[in-house]
Design a protein around this motif. Structure first.
Motif, PDB file in Angstrom:
ATOM      1  N   GLU A 287     -26.618  13.147 -20.237  1.00  0.00           N
ATOM      2  CA  GLU A 287     -25.700  13.603 -21.268  1.00  0.00           C
ATOM      3  C   GLU A 287     -24.941  14.811 -20.774  1.00  0.00           C
ATOM      4  OE1 GLU A 287     -27.099  13.673 -25.146  1.00  0.00           O
ATOM      5  OE2 GLU A 287     -27.370  11.493 -24.987  1.00  0.00           O
ATOM      6  N   MET A 288     -23.621  14.818 -20.970  1.00  0.00           N
ATOM      7  CA  MET A 288     -22.808  15.965 -20.581  1.00  0.00           C
ATOM      8  C   MET A 288     -22.649  16.877 -21.796  1.00  0.00           C
ATOM      9  SD  MET A 288     -20.929  15.737 -17.489  1.00  0.00           S
ATOM     10  CE  MET A 288     -19.179  15.741 -17.711  1.00  0.00           C
ATOM     11  N   THR A 289     -23.181  18.068 -21.716  1.00  0.00           N
ATOM     12  CA  THR A 289     -23.005  19.012 -22.812  1.00  0.00           C
ATOM     13  C   THR A 289     -21.706  19.769 -22.584  1.00  0.00           C
ATOM     14  OG1 THR A 289     -24.082  20.757 -21.615  1.00  0.00           O
ATOM     15  CG2 THR A 289     -25.510  19.337 -22.940  1.00  0.00           C
ATOM     16  N   PRO A 290     -21.133  20.417 -23.607  1.00  0.00           N
ATOM     17  CA  PRO A 290     -19.916  21.197 -23.398  1.00  0.00           C
ATOM     18  C   PRO A 290     -20.125  22.242 -22.307  1.00  0.00           C
ATOM     19  CG  PRO A 290     -20.364  20.967 -25.739  1.00  0.00           C
ATOM     20  CD  PRO A 290     -21.548  20.378 -25.018  1.00  0.00           C
ATOM     21  N   ALA A 291     -21.350  22.765 -22.236  1.00  0.00           N
ATOM     22  CA  ALA A 291     -21.625  23.780 -21.202  1.00  0.00           C
ATOM     23  C   ALA A 291     -21.470  23.176 -19.810  1.00  0.00           C
ATOM     24  CB  ALA A 291     -23.024  24.330 -21.386  1.00  0.00           C
ATOM     25  N   ALA A 304     -18.079  18.486  -8.081  1.00  0.00           N
ATOM     26  CA  ALA A 304     -18.667  18.190  -9.389  1.00  0.00           C
ATOM     27  C   ALA A 304     -19.025  16.710  -9.497  1.00  0.00           C
ATOM     28  CB  ALA A 304     -17.679  18.574 -10.494  1.00  0.00           C
ATOM     29  N   VAL A 305     -18.122  15.876  -9.000  1.00  0.00           N
ATOM     30  CA  VAL A 305     -18.373  14.431  -9.067  1.00  0.00           C
ATOM     31  C   VAL A 305     -19.584  14.080  -8.209  1.00  0.00           C
ATOM     32  CG1 VAL A 305     -17.461  12.167  -8.434  1.00  0.00           C
ATOM     33  CG2 VAL A 305     -15.980  13.801  -9.585  1.00  0.00           C
ATOM     34  N   TRP A 306     -19.650  14.681  -7.047  1.00  0.00           N
ATOM     35  CA  TRP A 306     -20.783  14.417  -6.159  1.00  0.00           C
ATOM     36  C   TRP A 306     -22.100  14.828  -6.811  1.00  0.00           C
ATOM     37  CZ3 TRP A 306     -22.685  11.499  -2.803  1.00  0.00           C
ATOM     38  CH2 TRP A 306     -23.794  11.858  -2.044  1.00  0.00           C
ATOM     39  N   GLN A 307     -22.078  16.015  -7.455  1.00  0.00           N
ATOM     40  CA  GLN A 307     -23.306  16.474  -8.110  1.00  0.00           C
ATOM     41  C   GLN A 307     -23.716  15.524  -9.233  1.00  0.00           C
ATOM     42  OE1 GLN A 307     -22.911  20.572  -9.246  1.00  0.00           O
ATOM     43  NE2 GLN A 307     -22.786  21.263  -7.124  1.00  0.00           N
ATOM     44  N   LEU A 308     -22.702  15.024  -9.932  1.00  0.00           N
ATOM     45  CA  LEU A 308     -22.998  14.078 -11.016  1.00  0.00           C
ATOM     46  C   LEU A 308     -23.632  12.807 -10.440  1.00  0.00           C
ATOM     47  CD1 LEU A 308     -22.731  13.266 -14.013  1.00  0.00           C
ATOM     48  CD2 LEU A 308     -20.502  12.304 -13.448  1.00  0.00           C
ATOM     49  N   LYS A 309     -23.061  12.354  -9.312  1.00  0.00           N
ATOM     50  CA  LYS A 309     -23.612  11.152  -8.672  1.00  0.00           C
ATOM     51  C   LYS A 309     -25.066  11.381  -8.275  1.00  0.00           C
ATOM     52  CE  LYS A 309     -19.663   8.802  -6.629  1.00  0.00           C
ATOM     53  NZ  LYS A 309     -19.054   8.346  -5.379  1.00  0.00           N
ATOM     54  N   LEU A 313     -28.161   9.384  -9.632  1.00  0.00           N
ATOM     55  CA  LEU A 313     -28.970   8.638  -8.667  1.00  0.00           C
ATOM     56  C   LEU A 313     -30.441   9.013  -8.803  1.00  0.00           C
ATOM     57  CD1 LEU A 313     -28.577   6.903  -5.834  1.00  0.00           C
ATOM     58  CD2 LEU A 313     -29.252   9.063  -4.862  1.00  0.00           C
ATOM     59  N   GLU A 314     -30.703  10.335  -8.887  1.00  0.00           N
ATOM     60  CA  GLU A 314     -32.104  10.775  -8.983  1.00  0.00           C
ATOM     61  C   GLU A 314     -32.715  10.314 -10.301  1.00  0.00           C
ATOM     62  OE1 GLU A 314     -31.816  14.772  -6.146  1.00  0.00           O
ATOM     63  OE2 GLU A 314     -31.716  15.001  -8.322  1.00  0.00           O
ATOM     64  N   ALA A 315     -31.915  10.425 -11.377  1.00  0.00           N
ATOM     65  CA  ALA A 315     -32.439  10.013 -12.684  1.00  0.00           C
ATOM     66  C   ALA A 315     -32.743   8.515 -12.686  1.00  0.00           C
ATOM     67  CB  ALA A 315     -31.422  10.358 -13.775  1.00  0.00           C
ATOM     68  N   ALA A 316     -31.831   7.730 -12.096  1.00  0.00           N
ATOM     69  CA  ALA A 316     -32.027   6.269 -12.078  1.00  0.00           C
ATOM     70  C   ALA A 316     -33.241   5.908 -11.235  1.00  0.00           C
ATOM     71  CB  ALA A 316     -30.774   5.583 -11.539  1.00  0.00           C
ATOM     72  N   LEU A 317     -33.409   6.601 -10.102  1.00  0.00           N
ATOM     73  CA  LEU A 317     -34.567   6.314  -9.249  1.00  0.00           C
ATOM     74  C   LEU A 317     -35.870   6.623  -9.976  1.00  0.00           C
ATOM     75  CD1 LEU A 317     -33.413   7.505  -5.713  1.00  0.00           C
ATOM     76  CD2 LEU A 317     -34.305   5.250  -6.276  1.00  0.00           C
ATOM     77  N   ARG A 318     -35.856   7.757 -10.683  1.00  0.00           N
ATOM     78  CA  ARG A 318     -37.086   8.116 -11.418  1.00  0.00           C
ATOM     79  C   ARG A 318     -37.365   7.079 -12.497  1.00  0.00           C
ATOM     80  NH1 ARG A 318     -35.377  13.398 -10.698  1.00  0.00           N
ATOM     81  NH2 ARG A 318     -34.241  13.372 -12.669  1.00  0.00           N
ATOM     82  N   LYS A 319     -36.299   6.722 -13.239  1.00  0.00           N
ATOM     83  CA  LYS A 319     -36.460   5.764 -14.339  1.00  0.00           C
ATOM     84  C   LYS A 319     -36.951   4.407 -13.814  1.00  0.00           C
ATOM     85  CE  LYS A 319     -34.087   4.104 -18.427  1.00  0.00           C
ATOM     86  NZ  LYS A 319     -32.840   3.963 -19.122  1.00  0.00           N
ATOM     87  N   ASN A 323     -37.877   2.011  -7.614  1.00  0.00           N
ATOM     88  CA  ASN A 323     -37.479   0.664  -7.175  1.00  0.00           C
ATOM     89  C   ASN A 323     -35.947   0.658  -7.056  1.00  0.00           C
ATOM     90  OD1 ASN A 323     -36.397  -1.994  -7.417  1.00  0.00           O
ATOM     91  ND2 ASN A 323     -38.416  -2.713  -8.066  1.00  0.00           N
ATOM     92  N   GLN A 324     -35.470   0.531  -5.833  1.00  0.00           N
ATOM     93  CA  GLN A 324     -34.025   0.697  -5.603  1.00  0.00           C
ATOM     94  C   GLN A 324     -33.189  -0.386  -6.272  1.00  0.00           C
ATOM     95  OE1 GLN A 324     -32.835   1.571  -1.610  1.00  0.00           O
ATOM     96  NE2 GLN A 324     -34.572   2.906  -1.255  1.00  0.00           N
ATOM     97  N   LYS A 325     -33.703  -1.603  -6.307  1.00  0.00           N
ATOM     98  CA  LYS A 325     -32.928  -2.673  -6.943  1.00  0.00           C
ATOM     99  C   LYS A 325     -32.738  -2.377  -8.427  1.00  0.00           C
ATOM    100  CE  LYS A 325     -33.225  -6.506  -3.849  1.00  0.00           C
ATOM    101  NZ  LYS A 325     -33.771  -7.762  -3.444  1.00  0.00           N
ATOM    102  N   LYS A 326     -33.849  -1.918  -9.052  1.00  0.00           N
ATOM    103  CA  LYS A 326     -33.764  -1.595 -10.491  1.00  0.00           C
ATOM    104  C   LYS A 326     -32.822  -0.422 -10.702  1.00  0.00           C
ATOM    105  CE  LYS A 326     -38.105  -3.210 -12.375  1.00  0.00           C
ATOM    106  NZ  LYS A 326     -39.474  -2.796 -12.545  1.00  0.00           N
ATOM    107  N   ALA A 327     -32.924   0.571  -9.810  1.00  0.00           N
ATOM    108  CA  ALA A 327     -32.068   1.756  -9.938  1.00  0.00           C
ATOM    109  C   ALA A 327     -30.604   1.348  -9.830  1.00  0.00           C
ATOM    110  CB  ALA A 327     -32.418   2.771  -8.856  1.00  0.00           C
ATOM    111  N   ALA A 328     -30.323   0.428  -8.911  1.00  0.00           N
ATOM    112  CA  ALA A 328     -28.938  -0.038  -8.755  1.00  0.00           C
ATOM    113  C   ALA A 328     -28.453  -0.646 -10.060  1.00  0.00           C
ATOM    114  CB  ALA A 328     -28.864  -1.066  -7.634  1.00  0.00           C
ATOM    115  N   ARG A 329     -29.342  -1.457 -10.685  1.00  0.00           N
ATOM    116  CA  ARG A 329     -28.949  -2.113 -11.948  1.00  0.00           C
ATOM    117  C   ARG A 329     -28.683  -1.089 -13.031  1.00  0.00           C
ATOM    118  NH1 ARG A 329     -32.073  -6.414 -10.737  1.00  0.00           N
ATOM    119  NH2 ARG A 329     -33.943  -5.696 -11.800  1.00  0.00           N
ATOM    120  N   ILE A 330     -29.548  -0.071 -13.102  1.00  0.00           N
ATOM    121  CA  ILE A 330     -29.378   0.970 -14.128  1.00  0.00           C
ATOM    122  C   ILE A 330     -28.011   1.634 -13.966  1.00  0.00           C
ATOM    123  CG2 ILE A 330     -30.217   3.251 -14.865  1.00  0.00           C
ATOM    124  CD1 ILE A 330     -33.060   2.243 -14.166  1.00  0.00           C
ATOM    125  N   LEU A 331     -27.607   1.838 -12.713  1.00  0.00           N
ATOM    126  CA  LEU A 331     -26.341   2.525 -12.445  1.00  0.00           C
ATOM    127  C   LEU A 331     -25.141   1.581 -12.507  1.00  0.00           C
ATOM    128  CD1 LEU A 331     -27.511   4.767  -9.472  1.00  0.00           C
ATOM    129  CD2 LEU A 331     -26.898   5.539 -11.756  1.00  0.00           C
TER     130      LEU A 331
END
Ligand code: ATP
Ligand code: MG
Length: 355
Positions: A287-291, A304-309, A313-319, A323-331
């Motif tokens: 979630e992007m907060t106004p801050a 900024a875009v790179w940091q967002l990526k 990426l880290e959030a998807a991998l954790r979620k 599993n990289q295939k699942k992470a790819a799907r999440i993203l």
């Protein structure tokens, strides 16, 4: 159906010859089309095939030929869009020695090669008006002259033409002869686009997958996960059956498992895309907060875009429990796109993530 393929069938692309018996489909639209095709095949008149790219016009032309009484004679094809207008005439009608610079000896044209058989004129809308006039004469009187000759040659050729263009519009623009259009359109068959025959998608996908697995020497026939089937059925298939074939063959060769889960519809999406390009964020997992937004105004957009990526990426991998295939799907990325991003990430951070 007659399937024998002889060496006389020059001009017919090898792909057509190889798949002549494989016009698959079970949808009502497809079966209706095949029925009309079978009905007109033995009638000794021209047929005009109209359809989007990849809908099977060349395959349909070949079926018309093999279901006709001419099946033992050659089927000769000419893709009129692949030749410059000046070459079309000499390709179709041949030429005499000395007819023009470079005409070192007499050459037969496609009409002569197709004598007693079928001439398939693909992309007929690209034929120049002067040549159309000459074709009309063959259709009406079965005669023509080679370029550079006044001797009339008689042939017995059935013409099957195909196009994706609006020929009536070309007539209005004075680019196509109305009398030729009248003669060619004894029967006009429209090939249904794949998006209108959804029932055929899984049938064709299974067929292409089986063939690809066989070609790769795999001993199990691939199957598709429910998600993969859903994505195949949702895709609009602008390239129709040719696109489906390519997408499926790619999915089979990339999949290590018998069950195919990843379908890559757009192989040209670069995994190394310029970080400055806007990214579409489909997954609302961060979630992007106004801050956050204010913070990003204080740094270059690329960064900024790179940091967002990286964050995503880290959030998807954790979620996905790494599993990289699942992470790819999440993203919302294909596995290959994900791997590209992941490589960039590893290089940039010099980190190792256990996966
Ligand atoms: N009903 C079908 N069953 C199985 N394969 C098919 C069917 N229709 C088309 N194909 C395959 O799809 C591919 C495209 O078909 P084809 O070349 O006949 O299309 P086209 O309409 O002539 O395309 P283009 O307009 O791009 O020239 C070919 O590999 C062909 O074998
Ligand atoms: Mg074609």
């Amino acid at each position: 159906m007659k399937q024998s393929i002889t060496s006389k069938q020059k001009g017919l692309s090898s792909s057509t010859a190889a798949v002549i018996s494989e016009a698959l489909g079970q949808s009502e639209l497809f079966l209706e089309f095949q029925e009309r095709l079978s009905q007109v095949a033995p009638i000794n008149r021209p047929v005009l095939l109209i359809g989007e790219r990849g809908t099977g016009k060349e395959l349909a032309a070949a079926r018309l030929h093999y279901l006709s009484n001419r099946w033992q004679a050659p089927m000769v094809a000419l893709n009129c869009a692949a030749l410059s207008p000046s070459l079309i005439e000499s390709e179709l009608f041949g030429y005499e020695k000395g007819a023009f610079t470079g005409a070192l000896q007499r050459r037969f044209g496609r009409f002569e090669s197709a004598d007693r058989g079928t001439l398939f004129l693909d992309e007929i809308g690209s034929i120049p008006m002067e040549v159309q006039e000459k074709i009309l004469r063959v259709v009406e009187y079965n005669v023509f002259e080679r370029v550079g000759s006044s001797e009339s040659i008689e042939v017995d050729v059935r013409i099957i033409a195909a196009t994706n263009a609006d020929l009536n519009d070309l007539v209005r623009k004075n680019l196509f002869k109305p009398d030729l259009l009248d003669r060619l359109s004894f029967e006009v068959l429209f090939l249904p686009p794949l998006r209108e025959r959804k029932e055929d998608i899984t049938l064709l996908a299974g067929h292409f997958a089986g063939r690809m697995a066989l070609e790769l020497g795999r001993n199990e026939i691939p199957v598709f996960s429910d998600e993969a089937v859903e994505s195949l059925e949702k895709h609009p298939w602008p390239g129709n059956i040719r696109e489906l074939k390519n997408v499926i063959e790619r999915a089979v060769y990339r999949s290590d498992a018998v069950t195919i889960t990843d379908i890559d519809f757009h192989p040209f999406h670069s995994p190394y895309e310029n970080p400055a390009r806007p990214v579409s964020i489909k997954t609302p997992s961060i979630e992007m907060t106004p801050a956050d937004a204010n913070l990003r105004l204080n740094q270059p957009l690329k960064e900024a875009v790179w940091q967002l990526k990286v964050k995503m990426l880290e959030a998807a991998l954790r979620k996905a429990k790494f599993n990289q295939k699942k992470a790819a799907r999440i993203l919302g990325l294909t596995y290959h796109q994900f791997r590209g991003l992941y490589r960039q990430y590893k290089t940039a951070n010099d980190v190792t993530i256990s996966v």
